[in-house]
Design a protein around this motif. Sequence first.
Motif, mmCIF file in Angstrom:
data_model
loop_
_atom_site.group_PDB
_atom_site.id
_atom_site.type_symbol
_atom_site.label_atom_id
_atom_site.label_comp_id
_atom_site.label_asym_id
_atom_site.label_seq_id
_atom_site.Cartn_x
_atom_site.Cartn_y
_atom_site.Cartn_z
ATOM 1 N N ALA A 90 95.742 39.257 71.201
ATOM 2 C CA ALA A 90 95.668 38.818 72.599
ATOM 3 C C ALA A 90 96.727 37.767 72.845
ATOM 4 O O ALA A 90 96.962 36.908 71.995
ATOM 5 N N PRO A 91 97.391 37.801 73.984
ATOM 6 C CA PRO A 91 98.415 36.790 74.253
ATOM 7 C C PRO A 91 97.788 35.455 74.598
ATOM 8 O O PRO A 91 96.805 35.377 75.324
ATOM 9 N N LYS A 92 98.350 34.371 74.037
ATOM 10 C CA LYS A 92 97.943 33.032 74.427
ATOM 11 C C LYS A 92 98.561 32.710 75.785
ATOM 12 O O LYS A 92 99.415 33.436 76.299
ATOM 13 N N ALA A 93 98.176 31.578 76.338
ATOM 14 C CA ALA A 93 98.763 31.147 77.593
ATOM 15 C C ALA A 93 100.261 30.890 77.427
ATOM 16 O O ALA A 93 101.043 31.038 78.370
ATOM 17 N N ASP A 94 100.677 30.511 76.196
ATOM 18 C CA ASP A 94 102.091 30.227 75.968
ATOM 19 C C ASP A 94 102.851 31.474 75.503
ATOM 20 O O ASP A 94 103.978 31.373 75.023
ATOM 21 N N LYS A 95 102.209 32.631 75.622
ATOM 22 C CA LYS A 95 102.802 33.930 75.314
ATOM 23 C C LYS A 95 102.978 34.207 73.821
ATOM 24 O O LYS A 95 103.530 35.236 73.451
ATOM 25 N N GLU A 96 102.549 33.295 72.956
ATOM 26 C CA GLU A 96 102.566 33.602 71.533
ATOM 27 C C GLU A 96 101.421 34.567 71.221
ATOM 28 O O GLU A 96 100.525 34.774 72.026
ATOM 29 N N THR A 97 101.471 35.158 70.042
ATOM 30 C CA THR A 97 100.419 36.095 69.680
ATOM 31 C C THR A 97 99.251 35.363 69.024
ATOM 32 O O THR A 97 99.437 34.595 68.093
ATOM 33 N N ASN A 98 98.068 35.589 69.515
ATOM 34 C CA ASN A 98 96.869 34.977 68.983
ATOM 35 C C ASN A 98 95.941 36.097 68.528
ATOM 36 O O ASN A 98 95.465 36.882 69.337
ATOM 37 N N THR A 99 95.698 36.179 67.219
ATOM 38 C CA THR A 99 94.828 37.229 66.708
ATOM 39 C C THR A 99 93.374 36.912 67.031
ATOM 40 O O THR A 99 92.895 35.820 66.752
ATOM 41 N N VAL A 100 92.702 37.862 67.622
ATOM 42 C CA VAL A 100 91.283 37.737 67.924
ATOM 43 C C VAL A 100 90.515 38.556 66.901
ATOM 44 O O VAL A 100 90.868 39.708 66.612
ATOM 45 N N ILE A 101 89.474 37.971 66.323
ATOM 46 C CA ILE A 101 88.698 38.624 65.275
ATOM 47 C C ILE A 101 87.246 38.700 65.700
ATOM 48 O O ILE A 101 86.704 37.744 66.269
ATOM 49 N N ALA A 102 86.625 39.837 65.438
ATOM 50 C CA ALA A 102 85.190 40.001 65.687
ATOM 51 C C ALA A 102 84.530 40.548 64.429
ATOM 52 O O ALA A 102 85.086 41.417 63.751
ATOM 53 N N LYS A 103 83.349 40.026 64.121
ATOM 54 C CA LYS A 103 82.553 40.533 63.012
ATOM 55 C C LYS A 103 81.353 41.276 63.576
ATOM 56 O O LYS A 103 80.542 40.684 64.290
ATOM 57 N N LEU A 104 81.247 42.540 63.252
ATOM 58 C CA LEU A 104 80.109 43.329 63.706
ATOM 59 C C LEU A 104 79.243 43.687 62.504
ATOM 60 O O LEU A 104 79.752 44.067 61.448
ATOM 61 N N GLN A 105 77.945 43.555 62.658
ATOM 62 C CA GLN A 105 77.036 43.899 61.576
ATOM 63 C C GLN A 105 77.061 45.401 61.318
ATOM 64 O O GLN A 105 77.165 46.210 62.243
ATOM 65 N N GLY A 106 76.971 45.757 60.047
ATOM 66 C CA GLY A 106 76.899 47.166 59.680
ATOM 67 C C GLY A 106 78.264 47.813 59.509
ATOM 68 O O GLY A 106 79.303 47.155 59.517
ATOM 69 N N ILE A 107 78.252 49.124 59.355
ATOM 70 C CA ILE A 107 79.460 49.915 59.132
ATOM 71 C C ILE A 107 79.837 50.621 60.427
ATOM 72 O O ILE A 107 79.001 51.281 61.049
ATOM 73 N N HIS A 108 81.082 50.469 60.829
ATOM 74 C CA HIS A 108 81.578 51.103 62.053
ATOM 75 C C HIS A 108 82.816 51.921 61.710
ATOM 76 O O HIS A 108 83.860 51.373 61.351
ATOM 77 N N THR A 109 82.681 53.232 61.792
ATOM 78 C CA THR A 109 83.796 54.118 61.460
ATOM 79 C C THR A 109 84.479 54.616 62.733
ATOM 80 O O THR A 109 83.910 54.590 63.826
ATOM 81 N N ASP A 110 85.708 55.072 62.590
ATOM 82 C CA ASP A 110 86.475 55.659 63.694
ATOM 83 C C ASP A 110 86.553 54.727 64.904
ATOM 84 O O ASP A 110 86.445 55.163 66.055
ATOM 85 N N ILE A 111 86.730 53.437 64.619
ATOM 86 C CA ILE A 111 86.778 52.469 65.713
ATOM 87 C C ILE A 111 88.194 51.961 65.960
ATOM 88 O O ILE A 111 88.484 51.390 66.998
ATOM 89 N N ARG A 112 89.088 52.220 65.018
ATOM 90 C CA ARG A 112 90.460 51.726 65.155
ATOM 91 C C ARG A 112 91.156 52.408 66.333
ATOM 92 O O ARG A 112 91.032 53.615 66.539
ATOM 93 N N GLY A 113 91.856 51.606 67.115
ATOM 94 C CA GLY A 113 92.573 52.125 68.269
ATOM 95 C C GLY A 113 91.756 52.163 69.545
ATOM 96 O O GLY A 113 92.300 52.437 70.617
ATOM 97 N N ARG A 114 90.468 51.879 69.460
ATOM 98 C CA ARG A 114 89.613 51.918 70.647
ATOM 99 C C ARG A 114 89.721 50.621 71.441
ATOM 100 O O ARG A 114 89.921 49.546 70.892
ATOM 101 N N GLU A 115 89.595 50.739 72.750
ATOM 102 C CA GLU A 115 89.483 49.562 73.619
ATOM 103 C C GLU A 115 88.029 49.107 73.614
ATOM 104 O O GLU A 115 87.114 49.915 73.737
ATOM 105 N N MET A 116 87.843 47.801 73.452
ATOM 106 C CA MET A 116 86.480 47.266 73.406
ATOM 107 C C MET A 116 86.350 46.054 74.322
ATOM 108 O O MET A 116 87.295 45.270 74.476
ATOM 109 N N HIS A 117 85.181 45.928 74.946
ATOM 110 C CA HIS A 117 84.824 44.729 75.691
ATOM 111 C C HIS A 117 83.862 43.928 74.822
ATOM 112 O O HIS A 117 82.865 44.464 74.336
ATOM 113 N N LEU A 118 84.157 42.645 74.632
ATOM 114 C CA LEU A 118 83.327 41.793 73.792
ATOM 115 C C LEU A 118 82.833 40.596 74.584
ATOM 116 O O LEU A 118 83.527 40.095 75.475
#
Length: 367
Positions: free
Chosen positions: A320-348
């Motif tokens: 996600a872009p920071k306000a200063d336009k640098e790259t800021n990695t956003v990380i989420a931890k989801l319980q359990g195993i989630h397959t075939d999720i790479r590349g999907r758009e998600m709302h958190l």
Amino acid sequence: MANLKLTDVAKVYGGTVEVLKDIDLDIETGELVVFVGPSGCGKSTLLRMIAGLEKISDGTLEIDGVVVNDVPPSERGIAMVFQSYALYPHMTVRENMQFALKIAKVPKDRMDAAVEAAAAKLQLTEYLDRLPKALSGGQRQRVAIGRSIVRDPKVYLFDEPLSNLDAALRVATRIEIAQLKEQMPESTMIYVTHDQVEAMTLASRIVVLANKGIAQVGTPLELYERPNGEFVAQFIGSPAMNLLAGEIVGTGPVTTLKTTAGGGTFTSNVPTTESDMGAQVNVGIRPEDMVPANGPDYAYSGKVEIVEALGELTQLYFAAPKADKETNTVIAKLQGIHTDIRGREMHLTADPGKVHIFRNGVSLLYR
């Protein structure tokens, strides 16, 4: 056992290089206080000043109400466990543990009793007649700790004692130190580490050092749940807290927020006033508190770039872009195993009680 009081303590090298300043800290009898902070923040220097191995440039250090600034290390009633084991290789475990007592001319019966008691606490009884080379790394570190215990000091100082051990031994020895503290509830211990897991699991209180001083002092859960600023918020917790640039769009006991990096509106239990309306802030949400949003209200929207399946949980990486336009990695931890999720758009989103608000680097809870 002893309590310590540091008042306006400072350390300057060469008259010009200021390492620490304005250190005010009270450590009560029976506490296990952990100093943490980034490399170069002065945590080991502060420990060495308490030990008397470094001279205090300014301020006072009291042990049991007595100022000890000019008291030599040998007379402060302090025992120190170093990062390296520093064992005498030609001496047995018993002889290593006896050495300081022999120098102090302690009678043999008392010396033997002290060594046997310390060995029993540290599960070293069967190794007393072995040389250090016949021990594992964890056992050697326990011998180094035992060498301190037999002296019955007022204060125990630990300077990154587990950093030379492999991952499995670190965990095992950390548990042993925690059990040792339970066996010695009145012992005052100060522990330096760069490993926040050690700090969170061992400490009765944590002292976070940064910018030549103390950033925050509190119990592990206080620092985790109520950090006073962005530095502590990101230093305590792994992975670090996500910081999202945002704006306050509703004030009151419950604050309404909108992030600028692909987010909708959502709420925080941090209270604000009318003067905060429209303020540009950083919204802090820990990875473990981010969950998929089911409705139109969400804190962040992005594409999953990397998936780490860890079994009991899945770790997702977004960008996600920071306000200063640098790259800021956003990380989420989801319980359990989630397959075939790479590349999907998600709302958190996150529970309002888990959403922090920082303005100019300071938590709005502490302004």
